[in-house]
Motif scaffolding. Structure first.
Motif, PDB file in Angstrom:
ATOM      1  N   ALA A  12       1.607  -1.879 -11.968  1.00 28.66           N
ATOM      2  CA  ALA A  12       1.750  -2.365 -10.599  1.00 28.66           C
ATOM      3  C   ALA A  12       0.494  -2.134  -9.756  1.00 28.66           C
ATOM      4  O   ALA A  12       0.387  -2.667  -8.660  1.00 28.66           O
ATOM      5  N   HIS A  13      -0.462  -1.378 -10.250  1.00 26.99           N
ATOM      6  CA  HIS A  13      -1.704  -1.108  -9.518  1.00 26.99           C
ATOM      7  C   HIS A  13      -2.485  -2.410  -9.367  1.00 26.99           C
ATOM      8  O   HIS A  13      -2.643  -3.165 -10.317  1.00 26.99           O
ATOM      9  N   MET A  25       1.083   3.683   8.167  1.00 22.12           N
ATOM     10  CA  MET A  25       2.259   2.936   7.724  1.00 22.12           C
ATOM     11  C   MET A  25       1.934   2.130   6.462  1.00 22.12           C
ATOM     12  O   MET A  25       0.850   1.586   6.330  1.00 22.12           O
ATOM     13  N   SER A  26       2.898   2.057   5.559  1.00 22.43           N
ATOM     14  CA  SER A  26       2.754   1.233   4.366  1.00 22.43           C
ATOM     15  C   SER A  26       2.700  -0.232   4.794  1.00 22.43           C
ATOM     16  O   SER A  26       3.387  -0.639   5.725  1.00 22.43           O
ATOM     17  N   THR A  35       0.855  -1.187   0.000  1.00 22.10           N
ATOM     18  CA  THR A  35       0.000   0.000   0.000  1.00 22.10           C
ATOM     19  C   THR A  35       0.887   1.230   0.000  1.00 22.10           C
ATOM     20  O   THR A  35       2.066   1.170   0.343  1.00 22.10           O
ATOM     21  N   SER A  36       0.312   2.350  -0.348  1.00 20.58           N
ATOM     22  CA  SER A  36       1.083   3.589  -0.419  1.00 20.58           C
ATOM     23  C   SER A  36       1.343   4.184   0.960  1.00 20.58           C
ATOM     24  O   SER A  36       2.202   5.041   1.112  1.00 20.58           O
TER      25      SER A  36
END
Length: 126
Positions: free
Chosen positions: A85-86, A48-49, A42-43
């Protein structure tokens, strides 16, 4: 196995593809729907990622359900415009299309979608 040479000046190891692939093949291993296929990060926009582990079964279930809802086949072509990559692009943009036998065209950029769309409908495989 092929020879891998170290640079005289202590630099990085340099090897040819041929030298790395000249050994015995690893063989085919049977996989399972429960095997890990990918980790999507996740972004971190809400904290936090995080890494999300997806199995082959997760991906196949999404593709199979999408194919049940859609009527994709080898005569269909989609125009992809999201980053590869999405996670949605991976599942809906190419895994599902490939499972249905369709063709994927890739937009040159977001600004080119309008001009790429007519070409993607006429430049079809038969």
């Amino acid at each position: 196995m092929g020879r891998i040479e170290q640079c005289d000046h202590g630099g990085p190891t340099v090897a040819s593809l041929e030298s790395l692939s000249s050994g015995d093949s690893a063989g085919i291993v049977e996989g399972s729907r429960d095997d890990l296929a990918t980790i999507i990060y996740t972004s971190g926009t809400t904290g936090m990622s995080k890494g999300v582990m997806l199995t082959h079964g997760n991906i196949l279930a999404n593709g199979e359900d999408a194919l049940n809802a859609l009527t994709l086949n080898d005569r269909d072509m989609t125009l992809s415009h999201l980053p590869i990559a999405h996670s949605f692009e991976r599942t809906a943009g190419y895994y599902t299309v490939m499972m249905g036998g369709g063709t994927i065209a890739f937009a040159e950029s977001l600004g080119q979608i309008a001009s790429n769309l007519p070409r993607s409908t006429t430049d079809r495989r038969c």
